[in-house]
Design a protein around this motif. Structure first.
Motif, PDB file in Angstrom:
ATOM      1  N   GLY A  38       0.765  -1.236   0.000  1.00 33.63           N
ATOM      2  CA  GLY A  38       0.000   0.000   0.000  1.00 33.63           C
ATOM      3  C   GLY A  38       0.793   1.281   0.000  1.00 33.63           C
ATOM      4  N   ALA A  39       2.117   1.207   0.131  1.00 32.13           N
ATOM      5  CA  ALA A  39       2.904   2.434   0.321  1.00 32.13           C
ATOM      6  C   ALA A  39       3.722   2.813  -0.901  1.00 32.13           C
ATOM      7  CB  ALA A  39       3.824   2.275   1.537  1.00 32.13           C
ATOM      8  N   ASN A  40       3.421   2.242  -2.063  1.00 28.85           N
ATOM      9  CA  ASN A  40       4.169   2.532  -3.293  1.00 28.85           C
ATOM     10  C   ASN A  40       5.647   2.177  -3.169  1.00 28.85           C
ATOM     11  OD1 ASN A  40       1.708   3.601  -3.946  1.00 28.85           O
ATOM     12  ND2 ASN A  40       2.426   5.678  -4.326  1.00 28.85           N
ATOM     13  N   GLU A  41       5.968   1.264  -2.251  1.00 32.51           N
ATOM     14  CA  GLU A  41       7.347   0.792  -2.150  1.00 32.51           C
ATOM     15  C   GLU A  41       7.614  -0.205  -3.265  1.00 32.51           C
ATOM     16  OE1 GLU A  41       7.521   0.884   2.726  1.00 32.51           O
ATOM     17  OE2 GLU A  41       6.257  -0.556   1.652  1.00 32.51           O
ATOM     18  N   ASN A  42       8.877  -0.344  -3.636  1.00 30.22           N
ATOM     19  CA  ASN A  42       9.247  -1.328  -4.654  1.00 30.22           C
ATOM     20  C   ASN A  42       9.584  -2.635  -3.949  1.00 30.22           C
ATOM     21  OD1 ASN A  42      10.381  -2.920  -6.622  1.00 30.22           O
ATOM     22  ND2 ASN A  42      11.714  -1.325  -7.434  1.00 30.22           N
ATOM     23  N   ILE A  43       8.609  -3.525  -3.886  1.00 30.76           N
ATOM     24  CA  ILE A  43       8.749  -4.754  -3.125  1.00 30.76           C
ATOM     25  C   ILE A  43       9.736  -5.715  -3.792  1.00 30.76           C
ATOM     26  CG2 ILE A  43       7.422  -6.666  -2.093  1.00 30.76           C
ATOM     27  CD1 ILE A  43       4.995  -4.752  -2.233  1.00 30.76           C
ATOM     28  N   PHE A  44      10.080  -5.466  -5.064  1.00 28.38           N
ATOM     29  CA  PHE A  44      11.069  -6.300  -5.735  1.00 28.38           C
ATOM     30  C   PHE A  44      12.478  -6.010  -5.224  1.00 28.38           C
ATOM     31  CE2 PHE A  44       7.508  -5.853  -8.726  1.00 28.38           C
ATOM     32  CZ  PHE A  44       7.156  -7.188  -8.836  1.00 28.38           C
ATOM     33  N   GLY A  45      12.643  -4.890  -4.554  1.00 26.18           N
ATOM     34  CA  GLY A  45      13.881  -4.605  -3.854  1.00 26.18           C
ATOM     35  C   GLY A  45      14.968  -3.969  -4.702  1.00 26.18           C
ATOM     36  N   PRO A  46      16.048  -3.540  -4.034  1.00 28.14           N
ATOM     37  CA  PRO A  46      17.136  -2.866  -4.744  1.00 28.14           C
ATOM     38  C   PRO A  46      18.101  -3.841  -5.403  1.00 28.14           C
ATOM     39  CG  PRO A  46      17.631  -2.958  -2.407  1.00 28.14           C
ATOM     40  CD  PRO A  46      16.256  -3.554  -2.584  1.00 28.14           C
ATOM     41  N   SER A  47      18.965  -3.299  -6.208  1.00 33.92           N
ATOM     42  CA  SER A  47      20.032  -4.078  -6.821  1.00 33.92           C
ATOM     43  C   SER A  47      20.875  -4.765  -5.750  1.00 33.92           C
ATOM     44  CB  SER A  47      20.930  -3.150  -7.653  1.00 33.92           C
ATOM     45  OG  SER A  47      22.184  -3.748  -7.912  1.00 33.92           O
ATOM     46  N   PRO A  48      21.225  -6.033  -5.940  1.00 29.03           N
ATOM     47  CA  PRO A  48      22.147  -6.686  -5.005  1.00 29.03           C
ATOM     48  C   PRO A  48      23.458  -5.920  -4.866  1.00 29.03           C
ATOM     49  CG  PRO A  48      21.125  -8.313  -6.445  1.00 29.03           C
ATOM     50  CD  PRO A  48      20.743  -6.967  -6.984  1.00 29.03           C
ATOM     51  N   LYS A  49      23.862  -5.238  -5.939  1.00 25.31           N
ATOM     52  CA  LYS A  49      25.082  -4.438  -5.862  1.00 25.31           C
ATOM     53  C   LYS A  49      24.901  -3.253  -4.909  1.00 25.31           C
ATOM     54  CE  LYS A  49      26.568  -5.681 -10.539  1.00 25.31           C
ATOM     55  NZ  LYS A  49      26.853  -5.191 -11.922  1.00 25.31           N
TER      56      LYS A  49
END
Length: 367
Positions: A38-49
């Motif tokens: 619900g918070a417009n967060e990117n649940i796929f997450g950041p680059s591992p780098k």
């Protein structure tokens, strides 16, 4: 014994926050959400780098972050084909909005935004005593032409326009924005909030001369780059407009680890491309779920989808409450008629499948 003497302006303001965080709701419920969408967060997450860079930087966290964000600022300037003098890094777009309003707005100064648009901007304007003038959405989209007409009418010093838009996910072609630039009134600054632009169709970002003093643009690592918790944003504009931030910004506001993570994220173009593809797939998944239950997903150029629940705000709120009660965190627009919708963040299949199940149960209860 007496307490502090607050300013008259501070005394007049409510003690509030623009959004109630999901953590506060979890504390009230006594349990965590099963799906945080619900918070417009990117649940796929950041680059591992980016994660690796932040982990390495943690060893040096005893040091303040570079107050100039030198490496990140220069990398961003090269990325956008501008000079470092045209760019300032700050604590997310939210922090930069506060700085910009502080630079431009005093008590009574006119500011124009859309009715129902990003409430944190309004929060900052109120905090400095500005007078907000609001324009309604047109066809579930912000209306730049109407915003600029209102700005001329009220002698506004600042106009807020998000492209793509939050909370509806709508967007306009960059050429349409360029066509409106000459309608910016003298002495007025157009603020383009481009938080979601990496997720939007090609041509959404207008090709505006960076030295045009009438426009300032803000972008973030919170959305497509998946680093909302790191709080990294930046503003781009004419060099003197950018230089003005040095008068008032928090020069040690940038987290050292966040600076390193953002630099690594910027350099990982393949991860960004993969994430954008995942978001596009998830948007379609959400639309399919909505249609399955007789609801309608609105077109989106962001990492969330607004779902038209088909009735009024009270009905949408009942659906939202039912989802929250089942552990599904979602939000909804605040203002009619957009509040007929609920808003779903893009997410992996597991979370959207959970939404599917819960939504069916809620709608069955309400029928």
């Amino acid at each position: 014994m007496t307490g502090p003497r607050y300013t008259t302006l501070a005394e007049s303001l409510p003690a509030t926050v623009p959004f109630v965080g999901p953590e506060a709701q979890e504390r009230a419920m006594g349990q965590p959400f099963a799906a945080r969408i619900g918070a417009n967060e990117n649940i796929f997450g950041p680059s591992p780098k980016a994660i690796e860079a932040m982990q390495k930087a943690a060893c040096d966290i005893w040091m303040y972050g570079d107050p100039e964000s030198y490496e990140l600022r220069h990398a961003l300037a090269a990325h956008h084909g501008i000079t470092p003098e045209n760019l300032v890094v700050g604590e997310g777009i939210d922090g930069l909005l506060g700085y910009l309003v502080r630079l431009l707005i005093g008590p009574g100064d006119a500011v124009v935004t859309s009715e129902g648009a990003y409430p944190t901007f309004n929060y900052h304007v109120a905090g400095f005593g500005g007078a907000l003038h609001k324009v309604p959405y047109r066809d579930d989209a912000e209306d730049l032409s109407a915003l600029l007409a209102k700005a001329a009418e009220v002698d506004a010093k600042l106009v807020y326009f998000a492209n793509p838009d939050n909370p509806m996910g709508s967007w306009c072609n960059g050429e349409d924005i360029i066509a409106q630039l000459d309608n910016i009134p003298d002495g007025c600054l157009l603020l383009l909030d481009e938080a979601y632009v990496e997720l939007a169709p090609e041509g959404t970002a207008p090709e505006i001369d960076i030295n045009d003093p009438r426009v300032i643009r803000m972008r973030t690592f919170s959305k497509a780059y998946g680093m909302a918790g790191a709080r990294v944003g930046y503003a781009m504009g004419e060099a003197q407009n950018i230089r003005a931030f040095e008068k008032i910004r928090n020069h040690f506001g940038m987290n050292r680890a966040a600076q390193s993570g953002a630099l690594a994220a910027l350099e990982d173009a393949s991860w960004l491309s993969e994430t954008c593809a995942k978001v596009k797939t998830s948007r379609q998944h959400i639309a399919t779920v909505a249609a399955k239950h007789g609801l309608k997903a609105l077109p989106s150029a962001t990492n969330f989808v607004a779902i038209d629940c088909g009735k009024d705000g009270a009905y949408a709120k009942a659906i939202l409450d039912g989802l929250v009660a089942r552990g599904i965190f979602v939000r909804m627009p605040f203002v009619a008629p957009q509040n007929r919708c609920i808003r779903i963040s893009c997410a992996p299949t597991r979370e959207i499948d959970m939404l599917d199940t819960a939504l069916g149960e809620v709608l069955a209860e309400l029928s």
